[in-house]
Design an enzyme around this catalytic site. Structure first.
Site, short mmCIF file in Angstrom:
data_model
loop_
_atom_site.label_atom_id
_atom_site.label_comp_id
_atom_site.label_asym_id
_atom_site.label_seq_id
_atom_site.Cartn_x
_atom_site.Cartn_y
_atom_site.Cartn_z
N LYS A 22 10.37 10.72 1.18
CA LYS A 22 10.54 11.68 0.06
C LYS A 22 11.04 10.94 -1.16
O LYS A 22 10.56 11.14 -2.28
CB LYS A 22 11.53 12.75 0.49
CG LYS A 22 12.29 13.43 -0.63
CD LYS A 22 13.26 14.45 -0.14
CE LYS A 22 14.65 13.95 0.03
NZ LYS A 22 15.45 13.85 -1.18
N ASN A 23 12.02 10.03 -0.96
CA ASN A 23 12.64 9.38 -2.11
C ASN A 23 11.82 8.25 -2.71
O ASN A 23 12.24 7.62 -3.68
CB ASN A 23 14.05 8.89 -1.73
CG ASN A 23 15.00 10.06 -1.56
OD1 ASN A 23 14.65 11.21 -1.87
ND2 ASN A 23 16.18 9.80 -1.05
N CYS A 120 26.43 18.66 -7.17
CA CYS A 120 25.87 19.26 -5.97
C CYS A 120 26.95 19.16 -4.90
O CYS A 120 28.05 18.69 -5.16
CB CYS A 120 24.59 18.54 -5.54
SG CYS A 120 24.90 16.94 -4.83
N ARG A 125 27.54 13.73 -9.41
CA ARG A 125 26.17 13.25 -9.64
C ARG A 125 25.82 13.18 -11.13
O ARG A 125 24.86 13.77 -11.59
CB ARG A 125 25.16 14.14 -8.91
CG ARG A 125 25.46 14.44 -7.46
CD ARG A 125 25.38 13.27 -6.53
NE ARG A 125 24.07 12.68 -6.41
CZ ARG A 125 23.10 13.14 -5.64
NH1 ARG A 125 23.30 14.22 -4.93
NH2 ARG A 125 21.94 12.53 -5.57
N ASP A 309 22.96 7.88 3.15
CA ASP A 309 22.14 8.99 3.67
C ASP A 309 22.08 8.98 5.19
O ASP A 309 21.51 9.89 5.79
CB ASP A 309 20.71 8.90 3.12
CG ASP A 309 20.69 9.22 1.65
OD1 ASP A 309 19.65 8.99 1.00
OD2 ASP A 309 21.72 9.68 1.12
N ARG A 401 14.06 20.31 2.90
CA ARG A 401 13.84 19.57 1.65
C ARG A 401 13.39 18.15 1.93
O ARG A 401 12.65 17.56 1.15
CB ARG A 401 15.14 19.52 0.84
CG ARG A 401 15.57 20.85 0.27
CD ARG A 401 16.70 20.66 -0.70
NE ARG A 401 16.37 19.61 -1.66
CZ ARG A 401 17.24 19.13 -2.55
NH1 ARG A 401 18.47 19.60 -2.58
NH2 ARG A 401 16.88 18.18 -3.38
C1 EPZ Z 1 19.45 8.64 -4.71
O1 EPZ Z 1 20.21 9.58 -5.44
C2 EPZ Z 1 18.84 9.41 -3.55
N1 EPZ Z 1 17.97 10.45 -4.08
C3 EPZ Z 1 19.97 10.01 -2.71
O2 EPZ Z 1 19.37 10.66 -1.60
C4 EPZ Z 1 20.86 8.90 -2.20
O3 EPZ Z 1 21.93 9.47 -1.47
C5 EPZ Z 1 21.40 8.09 -3.39
O4 EPZ Z 1 20.30 7.60 -4.18
C6 EPZ Z 1 22.23 6.89 -2.95
O5 EPZ Z 1 21.46 6.07 -2.11
C7 EPZ Z 1 16.73 10.12 -4.52
O6 EPZ Z 1 16.33 8.96 -4.50
C8 EPZ Z 1 15.87 11.24 -5.02
P1 EPZ Z 1 22.64 7.23 -7.45
P2 EPZ Z 1 20.73 9.20 -6.92
O7 EPZ Z 1 22.26 7.43 -8.87
O8 EPZ Z 1 19.80 8.25 -7.57
C9 EPZ Z 1 26.82 7.35 -9.63
C10 EPZ Z 1 18.85 12.42 -0.21
O9 EPZ Z 1 19.51 12.74 0.75
N2 EPZ Z 1 26.03 7.53 -10.87
O10 EPZ Z 1 22.21 5.98 -6.75
O11 EPZ Z 1 21.05 10.46 -7.61
C11 EPZ Z 1 26.70 8.56 -8.72
O12 EPZ Z 1 27.68 9.53 -9.07
C12 EPZ Z 1 19.51 12.07 -1.50
O13 EPZ Z 1 17.60 12.31 -0.20
C13 EPZ Z 1 26.71 7.57 -12.09
O14 EPZ Z 1 27.94 7.48 -12.16
O15 EPZ Z 1 22.08 8.44 -6.59
C14 EPZ Z 1 26.96 7.99 -7.36
O16 EPZ Z 1 28.35 7.89 -7.15
C15 EPZ Z 1 20.94 12.54 -1.51
N3 EPZ Z 1 25.98 7.74 -13.24
C16 EPZ Z 1 26.38 6.58 -7.45
O17 EPZ Z 1 26.24 6.30 -8.86
C17 EPZ Z 1 24.62 7.84 -13.23
O18 EPZ Z 1 24.01 7.97 -14.31
C18 EPZ Z 1 25.02 6.41 -6.81
O19 EPZ Z 1 24.20 7.45 -7.31
C19 EPZ Z 1 23.95 7.80 -11.98
C20 EPZ Z 1 24.68 7.62 -10.82
#
Ligand code: EPZ
Length: 423
Positions: A22-23, A120, A125, A309, A401
């Site tokens: 999915k991702n 969420c 996020r 995850d 999802r």
């Molecule tokens: C991706 O989310 C995945 N989703 C998530 O999977 C996964 O848990 C996550 O990466 C971590 O591996 C998709 O790929 C669609 P991040 P993402 O930006 O990109 C902080 C699932 O179960 N951050 O890597 O949203 C954030 O708060 C989902 O399929 C900022 O501070 O995660 C977090 O602490 C759940 N500012 C960390 O970085 C930003 O602008 C990692 O978040 C962006 C992120």
């Protein structure tokens, strides 16, 4: 709302076909906005989030056609024109990954209006890094009424370093840079296989991206991108979830259509805990209980570390392991909601901030539990397989999802699980 009724105590045994990731499919669908030509995606998983992203593309005025193939769906997308540049709140609140259209829309059409995803269940996020990066590429960003409004009269390549590693942040900026004028360097970039898969697709579309899979990406912008045909990589988290199910229930599974190279941290940790896992073929993993489960500490980390995850699923396994396992969640600030539900089934888990201590083995007893997020629901389904008696998992739309009919895949390997559709 649908729920699952699970009667535990039966080992899972048989063959499971793992679906596309999915991702990886979601950013690939967003990447189709970068060209007017047809993009064909294969091995697309039949999960809710893909449907949500199709609705979003439809809202933007982008046609997409879905056909069932033997393994996964084939999706054809043609972003010939844009009817409206808005990703509305109703869709974004259902799926944060909608933010992935922000970079492509600004890069190709010079404008985007994307609802702020909001927090969420697992954390705040924020998308501040997505926005900072787009500004560095020359976009002007205005935030009001809960929307990010971005405009650009043509993006310009730049150097940008991520304060924290962000998977979709890296993907958004990589897509935007692919159509920017000049070169872009992204540092402290995410190294996930899904980021690499997106780079492969973009390069097939005529982009020139180097360094995908490392923490530094070099992107030379192109004036135009063209169509492509691309197969989505297997879902390493679905695979990891089934790798847990076998030792958890004392069973034996063969996983087909997996990419073992994407699962090294997961395989290593599960083996340390006592699972017997071996490569049974180029895209096959065999897993069974290798003897009594032992507690093993884990710290989640960005790829190639142990995936956040997989943390909830691993917690369920540790309830059946001898000893105390310390689970540290370093990526999200609130990703232990499943611990409270597991405790209601008899698990002995102490949560303190980003650290949870799981003491086992304990006998889990079936109960009514509620899913809160995608991976937490997977951990509750797993717990139901190991529990004595019946477990009812509510709100399985969370699990739908990201998992393709998980109850059918589990039932095919002997699990006593059925979907109860609430009218
Ligand atoms: C991706 O989310 C995945 N989703 C998530 O999977 C996964 O848990 C996550 O990466 C971590 O591996 C998709 O790929 C669609 P991040 P993402 O930006 O990109 C902080 C699932 O179960 N951050 O890597 O949203 C954030 O708060 C989902 O399929 C900022 O501070 O995660 C977090 O602490 C759940 N500012 C960390 O970085 C930003 O602008 C990692 O978040 C962006 C992120």
């Amino acid at each position: 709302m649908d729920r699952f009724a699970i009667v535990g105590g039966k080992p899972v045994e048989g063959v499971v076909n793992i679906s596309g990731a999915k991702n990886a499919a979601l950013p690939a669908m967003a990447a189709s906005l970068l060209t007017a030509e047809r993009v064909v995606l294969r091995n697309v998983p039949r999960v809710r989030d893909i449907g949500t992203m199709r609705s979003l593309l439809d809202d933007l005025g982008v046609d997409s056609a879905l056909t069932h193939e033997e393994h996964g769906n084939r999706l054809e997308i043609e972003a010939r024109r844009l009817v409206n540049p808005t990703a509305p709140y109703e869709l974004v609140k259902q799926m944060r990954a909608s933010v992935l259209v922000l970079g492509p829309l600004v890069a190709r059409f010079g404008e985007a209006r994307v609802s702020m995803p909001g927090g969420c269940a697992i954390g705040a996020r924020p998308i501040n890094l997505h926005i900072k990066g787009l500004e560095k590429l020359g976009a002007s960003i205005n935030m009001e009424h809960g929307y990010v409004e971005a405009r650009a009269g043509g993006l310009k390549g730049a150097q940008f370093t991520f304060d924290t590693i962000s998977v979709t942040g890296t993907e958004n900026l990589m897509m935007a840079a692919a159509l920017a004028e000049g070169d872009t360097i992204l540092e402290n970039a995410a190294r996930e296989p899904e980021v690499e898969d997106l780079a492969r697709l973009l390069n097939k579309m005529g982009a020139s991206i180097e360094g995908a899979g490392t923490d530094t990406l070099r992107i030379r912008g192109a004036a135009k991108l063209h169509g492509a045909d691309h197969a989505i990589i297997p879902d390493r988290i679905e695979a990891g979830t089934f790798l847990v199910a076998a030792p958890l229930t004392g069973g034996h599974l063969i996983l087909k259509r997996v990419e073992p190279a994407h699962l090294t941290a997961t395989v290593s940790k599960l083996s340390e805990a006592g699972a017997a896992i071996r490569e049974a073929g180029p895209n096959e993993l065999e897993v069974e209980a290798g003897g009594p489960l032992r507690a093993a500490d884990v710290v989640t980390a960005e790829y190639p570390g142990f995936p956040t995850d997989m943390q909830a699923q691993y917690m369920t396994l540790m309830t059946q392991a001898e000893g105390a396992a310390v689970i540290t969640e370093t990526i999200f600030e609130n990703r232990f909601l499943h611990a409270l539900e597991l405790a209601r089934m008899g698990a002995d888990i102490t949560v303190n901030g980003r650290r949870a201590v799981v003491r086992g083995p304990v006998r889990l007893s079936g109960a009514n539990v509620q899913a809160s997020d995608l991976r937490a629901s997977a951990s509750l389904v797993l717990a139901g397989l190991a529990a004595e008696g019946e477990t009812i998992v509510d709100r399985v739309y969370h699990i739908d999802r990201g998992y393709e009919r998980i109850e059918e895949k589990l039932a095919r390997v002997g699990a006593r699980i059925r979907r109860v559709s609430e009218s």
